[in-house]
Design a protein around this motif. Sequence first.
Motif, PDB file in Angstrom:
ATOM      1  N   LEU A   1      -1.031  -7.722  -3.388  1.00  0.00           N
ATOM      2  CA  LEU A   1      -0.980  -7.120  -4.889  1.00  0.00           C
ATOM      3  C   LEU A   1      -2.339  -7.013  -5.400  1.00  0.00           C
ATOM      4  CD1 LEU A   1       2.367  -8.542  -6.372  1.00  0.00           C
ATOM      5  CD2 LEU A   1       2.174  -6.510  -5.110  1.00  0.00           C
TER       6      LEU A   1
ATOM      7  N   SER B   1      -2.500  -3.856  -2.319  1.00  0.00           N
ATOM      8  CA  SER B   1      -1.343  -3.114  -1.662  1.00  0.00           C
ATOM      9  C   SER B   1      -0.102  -3.893  -1.853  1.00  0.00           C
ATOM     10  CB  SER B   1      -1.704  -2.972  -0.031  1.00  0.00           C
ATOM     11  OG  SER B   1      -1.889  -4.438   0.399  1.00  0.00           O
ATOM     12  N   GLY B   2       0.944  -3.430  -1.167  1.00  0.00           N
ATOM     13  CA  GLY B   2       2.267  -3.861  -1.472  1.00  0.00           C
ATOM     14  C   GLY B   2       2.495  -5.386  -0.968  1.00  0.00           C
ATOM     15  N   SER B   3       1.570  -5.730   0.117  1.00  0.00           N
ATOM     16  CA  SER B   3       1.510  -7.031   0.830  1.00  0.00           C
ATOM     17  C   SER B   3       0.533  -8.094   0.259  1.00  0.00           C
ATOM     18  CB  SER B   3       1.366  -7.021   2.390  1.00  0.00           C
ATOM     19  OG  SER B   3       0.034  -6.161   2.327  1.00  0.00           O
TER      20      SER B   3
END
Length: 299
Positions: free
Chosen positions: A79, A75-77
Motif C-alpha cells: 500500500l 500498489s494493492g500488494s
Amino acid sequence: MTDTAPSPQAAPAAGAGAPAAARRGRRALRRLLRRKMAVAGAVLVLLFLLVALFGPLIAGSQTRLGLTHILADPSGSHLLGTDDLGRDVLARITGGARVSLLAGVVSTALALAVGIPLGLAAGYYRGWTDSVLMRITDVVLSFPYLIFAVGMAAILGPSLRNVIIALAVAEVPSVVRIVRGETLVLREQDFVEAAVADGARGAAVMWRTILPNMTSTLIVKATVAIPAGILGEAALSFLGLGVQPPQASWGVMLTSAQQFLSQDPLLAVFPGVAIALTTLGFNLLGDGLRDVLDPRELR
C-alpha cells in the motif's frame, strides 16, 4: 469517663470527597469532548497506539526482503510501496510506531519515577536538600535536551534500551523543577498544615497529601514529554545511535531514504508524516488537558 464516639455526621463527611472528585472528573471529560482540537489529538494518539499494538500483525514482516520489487510504487500488494531492499514500507511504518511510542512512553515514565521523588524532597524539605538537588538539576539543564541525550546515547552505545535511558535522564531535570515548584506552593496550603497537625510527617505528607494535588500538572507534563521522547528517539536513530537495522524505526527509515530522495521521495515522506502526526496528536491532547484540568475550571 465520658465517651468520645464520633458524631453521626463524621462518616458521611469523610467519604464526601469521592463523589465530588467523580463529579469533577465527569465535568472535565465533558469539557474535553467539547474541544475539537483536543478530541482530534486524542484520536490521533489512539490511532497510533492501535497501529503500534496491532499493525505489525496485519502489515506483516518489516524485515522480509523482496529484491524483485525494489523501490516499487504504492500498489494493492504494497500500500505504501517498498524500500531499497524491497521491504514493505507500511510494515516498517507500523514497526517504527511500536519503537517510537515505546521510547516516548517508557522514557517519560522513567523520568517521572525518578523526578517526582526528587522534586517532592527538594520542595518539601528545602534547606540543603533543595540546594544540592537544584544545583545538580541546573548543571543538567545547562545542556540542551537533545544534545544531552545524544551524549548519553553515544556513551552507552546504540540500542533502544540505551536510547530510552538517555531520554529519561535528559527529561528528569524538567520533571524535578515542575514537581518542586508545585510542592513549594502546596506545602503552604491549609490542607497540608491540617495533615501535619493530625500527625502526618515527611513521606506521608508528600505522597498522600501533596502528590495527589498535582496529578493534573503531571498528566499534562507527560503529554508534553512523550512527543519529545518520540522526536528524540527518531533523532538518535537517524544519527545511528538508536535502533539498528534491520529493525524498523522512523529515524532509521529517514536515514535510509536520504540517498533515494531523487528516485523515491515518498520513502522520506511517510516516516516524516508519521512522526509529525504522532507528536501533533500528543501536543493537541496536552493542550486540551491543560485547559480542562486547570483547578480554576474544576471548581
